[in-house]
Design an enzyme around this catalytic site. Structure first.
Site, PDB file in Angstrom:
ATOM      1  N   GLU A 135     -18.640  13.862  -2.100  1.00  0.00           N
ATOM      2  CA  GLU A 135     -19.327  12.610  -1.774  1.00  0.00           C
ATOM      3  C   GLU A 135     -19.871  12.075  -3.086  1.00  0.00           C
ATOM      4  OE1 GLU A 135     -22.788  11.186   1.258  1.00  0.00           O
ATOM      5  OE2 GLU A 135     -23.260  12.967   0.073  1.00  0.00           O
ATOM      6  N   ASP A 176     -20.125  -2.225 -16.221  1.00  0.00           N
ATOM      7  CA  ASP A 176     -19.911  -0.840 -15.826  1.00  0.00           C
ATOM      8  C   ASP A 176     -18.791  -0.318 -16.724  1.00  0.00           C
ATOM      9  OD1 ASP A 176     -20.069   1.578 -14.503  1.00  0.00           O
ATOM     10  OD2 ASP A 176     -20.168   0.683 -12.520  1.00  0.00           O
TER      11      ASP A 176
END
Length: 724
Positions: free
Chosen positions: A460, A248
């Site tokens: 979110e 990542d």
């Protein structure tokens, strides 16, 4: 005539060619190819390439493309064929854009063919901000939809990849976002193999996924992007993975800066490569030459990583004559075409879940509605259509716009924002509730109020990727933020019937709404065409068919600590309480009846598969899709097993009075359990199988007014060890 080098010889295998190409590179050149922004090597004819591209629900961050519903909305369709078709459309658009960019000499980030999707992490907790990117909380549903999306993206050409999918984030990753760079996810072997790994295993063994991305966190002490257990022992050796692995982004520098498992960036880079991480999204691998000079890594480790990377680029046709690569001829016009927009609308319709419909309040009769109020911070919001990791649509249709399109001529449509998404006032100098009066007036003057509440990707989402004012992308609780619930209560007090349209990427605790409003639609982030889909549902142009891929709890107080990765009391499989809305639940505008499941045998020997059949009939007055769901329960297990677990699903379309027999094959592996040591064993004993339109739990039966039929069968013989 000079012989062409082997890596350019299209008659040879990609494996031979990739090996030859790596052998011709200097060590410095090899290292340069192991970072996400790989420079050109002109002497070998290797063009520059940026590996970082996104395609979670459409080609993302690269300009205009079809924006489908967010992944969690796609999961609510419970439709493998649909997901594969979405993946196919996404890779068609990706190819169209890639080749056009190549013609313009644009090799920038997000413009390649290595898509870092799908996200097949398990959404174990609704507070996690990135749950919207997943296919929900169930390993089986996630596996099936993940494999379908991968196959759609990668295509079925025997030689070339249409695009390269990448399953992420491997593994045991679902928050907390604020601590992901230092967090250690502690997980039992049972939970690891029963819940967290199955979707990745399916992606590799069934989907033949081209790439796997590691996670930021540690799992049981090992940083995932340098985990020998995950990347070598499980992924490469046990599953036989042949593709490429990537970190990542900037995860490898976390090894020394945050996880503190290494003492320097050179040690971090060396650890990652030696333990199987081929590509570094980030900058740590710029230190590999220093690591080599310090004796921390050998050239053969680097060779293997670069071989994996070159093999993928070759499988994408990047070293071949474009005339020989079937996907290179996809025209630019295929991107964002009318056909794809229409398909996106179809997906949006199938993703919507009707959670409540008091006294069949919906659908509304257009001819009887003379005025309608559309209220709320998400009523006219583009962000609430998109979710995160999104592209740019050429046309957005908000709920307000969709309703304006859908009503009869002359119908008055009132609009009021009502409140801010999460602040106490809309205007900077306004008092608390500064837009309530306008919203209440709109509702009072209307025959019905459509109240659009929820979240969007600004509050979110992913740590560092949001402007989240609360918790680095995660939710602090399951309540509607700001003054949204207070607004809903005030609108409801007017006596005007209320339809709540909830636009979120995760489950919310909407117990007050469940008790007081007339209808509730869970719309997720429904894509650029979402407003049309929602309006069509409200006015009954089609019957809703979506099902919840996650459990809606009554309160976060019913859940364990967010940082606890044990599956105990989490998700429908292990939750001990009573949910507000269960996994697999969703209402329709018609009714379906199911026969009791018919089993090919009621006694089988351990290791045998079992055919299960059931008949479903539309006994209502409207044609509709129905999601037929099969669940399994091991009644006599020696260890903790799920309450019920999804074991099959199929979408069918039935006209009133029409019936169909649906057949499932329950595989022996599905009957097996994972013991406390992580071993897979099929234990003999009694099993139950249920087939219906929902999970066979008491809460679903209460909400739907019907119980799911159940049959039993017995497995005989000795305990049978199986491949986990």
């Amino acid at each position: 005539m000079e012989k062409i080098p082997a890596y350019k010889d299209e008659s040879l295998s990609f494996e031979e060619r990739a090996k030859d190409l790596v052998s011709r590179m200097t060590l410095e050149e090899k290292i340069s190819q192991m970072q996400h922004s790989a420079p050109a090597i002109e002497r070998l004819g290797i063009p520059s390439y940026n590996w970082w591209s996104e395609a979670l629900h459409g080609v993302a961050r690269a300009g205009v493309a079809t924006v489908f519903p967010q992944a969690i909305g796609m999961a609510a369709t419970f439709d493998e064929e649909l997901l594969q078709k979405i993946g196919d459309v996404v890779s068609t658009e990706g190819r169209a854009k890639y080749h056009e960019f190549q013609r313009k000499g644009d090799h920038d980030i997000y413009k390649g063919l290595t898509f870092w999707a799908p996200n097949v992490n398990i959404d174990r907790d609704p507070r996690w901000g990135r749950g919207q990117e997943t296919y929900g909380e169930d390993p089986y549903l996630t596996s099936r939809l993940g494999v379908a999306y991968i196959k759609g993206i990668q295509g079925d050409d025997p030689k070339y990849l249409k695009a390269a999918a990448c399953a992420k984030h491997f593994a045991v990753h679902s928050g907390p976002e604020a601590e992901r760079h230092s967090f250690n996810a502690v997980v039992s072997q049972k939970d690891l193999w029963e819940t967290y790994l199955p979707a990745f295993e399916a992606a590799v063994l069934e989907g033949d996924v081209a790439g796997v991305m590691g996670a930021y966190n540690r799992t049981n002490g090992e940083p995932c992007c340098g985990s020998k257990t995950l990347l070598l022992d499980i992924l490469r050796k046990e599953w036989g993975f042949k593709g490429y692995t990537t970190s990542d982004c900037w995860a490898i520098k976390d090894f020394n800066e945050n996880h503190k498992v290494t003492g320097s960036i050179e040690e971090s880079a060396a650890l990652a490569v030696k333990n199987g991480c081929d590509l570094n999204c980030g900058c740590a691998y710029a230190s590999l030459m220093k690591a080599y000079n310090q004796g921390l890594i050998e050239e053969k480790d680097i060779d293997l990583a670069v071989y994996h990377l070159m093999l993928i680029r070759m499988r994408l046709g990047m070293f071949d004559d474009p005339k020989h690569v079937p996907f290179a001829s996809i025209p630019y016009e295929a991107n964002d075409c009318e056909e794809h927009k229409k398909f996106s609308l179809e997906v949006s319709k199938k993703s919507l879940v009707l959670l409540k419909n008091r006294d069949n309040f919906l659908p509304l009769d257009r001819k009887k509605i003379h005025s309608i109020a559309v209220i709320g911070p998400n009523a006219d919001s583009h962000a609430a259509l998109e979710g995160n990791y999104n592209g740019t649509a050429s046309e957005y249709v908000t709920v307000l716009e969709g309703i304006r399109e859908a009503v009869e001529p002359g119908t008055r449509v009132y609009f009021a924002e009502g409140c801010h998404l999460y602040k106490n006032s809309v205007s900077g100098l306004g008092e608390k509730y500064d837009r309530f009066a306008e919203a209440i007036s709109a509702a009072e003057h209307a025959d019905v109020a459509v109240v659009c509440l929820g979240l969007d990707a600004s509050i979110e989402g992913e740590e560092g990727d949001t402007s989240n004012e609360f918790a680095s992308g995660d939710k602090l609780n399951l309540k509607l933020p700001g003054t949204q619930e207070a607004l809903l209560e005030e609108i409801t007090k007017t006596g005007t019937p209320v339809i709540l349209v909830l636009m979120t990427g995760s489950a919310m605790a909407i117990t007050w709404a469940d008790e007081h409003v007339d209808a509730i639609v869970q719309a997720w982030y429904p894509g650029a065409q979402g407003g049309r889909a929602i309006a069509s549902l409200i006015f009954g142009d089609y019957s809703p068919s979506g099902r919840l891929p996650v459990t809606f709890y009554r309160t976060d107080e019913d859940l364990p600590d967010f940082k606890d990765y044990a599956m105990e009391n989490r998700t429908y499989r292990f939750f001990k309480g009573v949910p507000l809305y269960p996994f697999g639940y969703g209402l329709s505008y018609t009714r379906f009846e199911y026969s009791k499941p018919v089993l090919a045998k009621d006694t089988i020997t351990a290791g045998s598969d079992l055919e299960v059949r059931a008949t479903v009939k539309n006994v209502g007055k409207m044609e509709s899709d129905e999601i037929v769901q099969m669940y399994l329960k091991d009644v006599e297990a020696s260890v903790r097993v799920p309450n019920w677990q999804l074991a099959g699903f199929r979408r069918v379309h039935l006209k009133p009075g029409e019936s169909v027999e649906v057949a499932f094959t329950l595989k022996a592996r599905q009957m097996a359990l994972i013991d406390d040591n992580g071993n897979c064993v099929l234990e003999p004993g009694l099993f139950r199988v249920a087939v219906g339109g929902s999970q066979p739990d008491a809460r679903s039966a209460e909400l739907l007014g019907t119980e799911v039929p159940v049959a039993e069968f017995t497995v005989t013989g000795d305990p049978l060890p199986m491949k986990r």
